[in-house]
Design a protein around this motif. Structure first.
Motif, PDB file in Angstrom:
ATOM      1  N   ALA A   1       0.836  -1.208   0.000  1.00 14.51           N
ATOM      2  CA  ALA A   1       0.000   0.000   0.000  1.00 14.51           C
ATOM      3  C   ALA A   1       0.865   1.250   0.000  1.00 14.51           C
ATOM      4  O   ALA A   1       0.582   2.234  -0.706  1.00 14.51           O
ATOM      5  N   LEU A   2       1.947   1.236   0.792  1.00 18.75           N
ATOM      6  CA  LEU A   2       2.835   2.395   0.864  1.00 18.75           C
ATOM      7  C   LEU A   2       3.561   2.606  -0.458  1.00 18.75           C
ATOM      8  O   LEU A   2       3.718   3.743  -0.921  1.00 18.75           O
ATOM      9  N   GLU A   3       3.994   1.533  -1.081  1.00 19.63           N
ATOM     10  CA  GLU A   3       4.697   1.625  -2.360  1.00 19.63           C
ATOM     11  C   GLU A   3       3.833   2.342  -3.399  1.00 19.63           C
ATOM     12  O   GLU A   3       4.305   3.244  -4.116  1.00 19.63           O
ATOM     13  N   ASN A   4       2.569   1.976  -3.482  1.00 21.73           N
ATOM     14  CA  ASN A   4       1.657   2.632  -4.423  1.00 21.73           C
ATOM     15  C   ASN A   4       1.401   4.076  -4.025  1.00 21.73           C
ATOM     16  O   ASN A   4       1.333   4.966  -4.883  1.00 21.73           O
ATOM     17  N   ASN A   5       1.266   4.309  -2.737  1.00 23.68           N
ATOM     18  CA  ASN A   5       1.011   5.658  -2.233  1.00 23.68           C
ATOM     19  C   ASN A   5       2.167   6.606  -2.548  1.00 23.68           C
ATOM     20  O   ASN A   5       1.957   7.758  -2.959  1.00 23.68           O
ATOM     21  N   ILE A   6       3.388   6.143  -2.376  1.00 27.65           N
ATOM     22  CA  ILE A   6       4.563   6.969  -2.671  1.00 27.65           C
ATOM     23  C   ILE A   6       4.591   7.341  -4.149  1.00 27.65           C
ATOM     24  O   ILE A   6       4.838   8.497  -4.516  1.00 27.65           O
ATOM     25  N   ALA A   7       4.335   6.381  -5.011  1.00 24.97           N
ATOM     26  CA  ALA A   7       4.342   6.639  -6.452  1.00 24.97           C
ATOM     27  C   ALA A   7       3.348   7.729  -6.825  1.00 24.97           C
ATOM     28  O   ALA A   7       3.596   8.536  -7.730  1.00 24.97           O
ATOM     29  N   GLU A   8       2.226   7.765  -6.126  1.00 18.61           N
ATOM     30  CA  GLU A   8       1.159   8.721  -6.444  1.00 18.61           C
ATOM     31  C   GLU A   8       1.393  10.102  -5.848  1.00 18.61           C
ATOM     32  O   GLU A   8       0.801  11.075  -6.318  1.00 18.61           O
ATOM     33  N   THR A   9       2.240  10.216  -4.833  1.00 20.29           N
ATOM     34  CA  THR A   9       2.308  11.476  -4.088  1.00 20.29           C
ATOM     35  C   THR A   9       3.668  12.156  -4.066  1.00 20.29           C
ATOM     36  O   THR A   9       3.739  13.368  -3.844  1.00 20.29           O
ATOM     37  N   ILE A  10       4.766  11.473  -4.296  1.00 17.30           N
ATOM     38  CA  ILE A  10       6.077  12.042  -3.997  1.00 17.30           C
ATOM     39  C   ILE A  10       6.446  13.209  -4.905  1.00 17.30           C
ATOM     40  O   ILE A  10       7.017  14.197  -4.468  1.00 17.30           O
ATOM     41  N   GLY A  11       6.224  13.093  -6.205  1.00 14.77           N
ATOM     42  CA  GLY A  11       6.428  14.220  -7.106  1.00 14.77           C
ATOM     43  C   GLY A  11       7.855  14.470  -7.547  1.00 14.77           C
ATOM     44  O   GLY A  11       8.121  15.453  -8.254  1.00 14.77           O
ATOM     45  N   VAL A  12       8.816  13.609  -7.176  1.00 15.09           N
ATOM     46  CA  VAL A  12      10.215  13.748  -7.613  1.00 15.09           C
ATOM     47  C   VAL A  12      10.757  12.348  -7.900  1.00 15.09           C
ATOM     48  O   VAL A  12      10.189  11.350  -7.450  1.00 15.09           O
ATOM     49  N   PRO A  13      11.873  12.254  -8.644  1.00 16.94           N
ATOM     50  CA  PRO A  13      12.490  10.933  -8.853  1.00 16.94           C
ATOM     51  C   PRO A  13      12.870  10.300  -7.516  1.00 16.94           C
ATOM     52  O   PRO A  13      13.312  10.993  -6.589  1.00 16.94           O
ATOM     53  N   TYR A  14      12.726   8.989  -7.437  1.00 15.04           N
ATOM     54  CA  TYR A  14      12.995   8.329  -6.169  1.00 15.04           C
ATOM     55  C   TYR A  14      13.325   6.861  -6.415  1.00 15.04           C
ATOM     56  O   TYR A  14      13.132   6.318  -7.497  1.00 15.04           O
ATOM     57  N   GLU A  15      13.820   6.234  -5.382  1.00  9.69           N
ATOM     58  CA  GLU A  15      13.986   4.784  -5.343  1.00  9.69           C
ATOM     59  C   GLU A  15      13.538   4.306  -3.975  1.00  9.69           C
ATOM     60  O   GLU A  15      13.637   5.037  -2.985  1.00  9.69           O
ATOM     61  N   ILE A  16      13.003   3.105  -3.925  1.00  6.43           N
ATOM     62  CA  ILE A  16      12.660   2.480  -2.650  1.00  6.43           C
ATOM     63  C   ILE A  16      13.611   1.312  -2.434  1.00  6.43           C
ATOM     64  O   ILE A  16      13.723   0.428  -3.283  1.00  6.43           O
TER      65      ILE A  16
END
Length: 289
Positions: free
Chosen positions: A16-31
């Protein structure tokens, strides 16, 4: 631009968090997910994740959260680029008492901006106790710890702290001796756990206090010192028997320089009662001796 490091053991929360981050972070990222079903302490897991990270900004978070702020990655980077900044968090305290304590100290010194829920997701409520966009603190709660990569490797997590308690207190207090930590008000998360203040939590906080001490703020708050030491005594004797050795041990953390006459008298009476009723209290201990 942000490396998000998670010590994971609950797949449904992580997904759930993985999907949430993709939808909200707004910058390039890695998990960077470190699978950790209790086989290693969180300090080791986080340090392993940091060694794998490629971006210049690190964020260590629990997996039982969701973000409620759009483009929160931009906001975090802006905060971390403020000169002299150490750790950015969403909950913390501006006071470090003499006695062992978590980051939560008192209403006067705590800063929090979190939508607090529970594991059943039955209800949640906003805890918003901030006085501005950036609130200077010493200790920061581990649910959300943002720090620049270049600063992180000057401190790292202390792998001598085993388990899942106290790592945030130790890390952020060490950072605060050289840099300024902040609790911010423009990133909101929902957290689905309230923590567990058990014996392991207590022992970790005692170990950290013995290691780091309390020489942080210049202005002393004797009301807070009394409250924290009294709470420490109550918690300590939930798990340890009252005897000469343990009574003397607790006095290591007695804030004798910071209390007034009436507060000293309060604790003299408290210790007298511990000694007087030791046998009855010891019989009610929550652990086997």
């Amino acid at each position: 631009m942000i490396s998000i490091i998670i010590s994971s053991y609950l797949p449904h929360y992580f997904s759930a968090l993985e999907n949430n981050i993709a939808e909200t972070i707004g910058v390039p990222y890695e998990i960077i997910k470190i699978d950790n079903p209790g086989l290693m302490g969180i300090c080791k897991a986080y340090n392993m994740g940091a060694e794998k990270a490629k971006y210049d900004y690190f964020l260590f978070i629990h997996e039982d959260i969701l973000f409620h702020t759009d483009k929160w990655g931009e906001k975090l980077i802006t905060h971390l680029n403020r000169p002299g900044t150490g750790v950015i968090g969403l909950a913390g305290s501006s006071y470090v008492p003499v006695a062992p304590s978590s980051w939560t100290v008192s209403e006067k010194h705590n800063f929090i901006n979190i939508l607090q829920g529970n594991k059943e997701n039955a209800e949640s409520y906003l805890i918003n106790k901030v006085s501005g966009n950036t609130n200077p603190v010493y200790a920061v709660d581990g649910v959300f710890l943002g720090i620049k990569k270049e600063n992180f490797f000057d401190f790292k997590f202390d792998e001598d702290i085993n388990g899942f308690h106290g790592y945030d207190l130790d890390f952020t207090l060490r950072v605060s001796k050289r840099l300024q930590n902040y609790v911010i008000d423009n990133i909101l998360i929902q957290h689905f756990s309230g923590g567990n203040l058990d014996k392991k939590w207590l022992d970790s906080n005692i170990k950290i206090k013995e290691k780091i001490g309390s020489d942080f703020q210049k202005t002393i708050d004797n009301t807070t010192e009394k409250k924290i030491f009294s709470g420490f005594l109550h918690k300590y004797f939930e798990y340890y028997p009252i005897n000469r050795k343990t009574l003397l041990f607790t006095l290591k953390f007695y804030p004798y320089k910071y209390l007034d006459f009436r507060q000293h008298l309060f604790f003299i009476k408290k210790y007298f009662n511990y000694i007087r009723y030791a046998s009855q209290i010891n019989r009610k201990l929550k652990v086997d001796l």
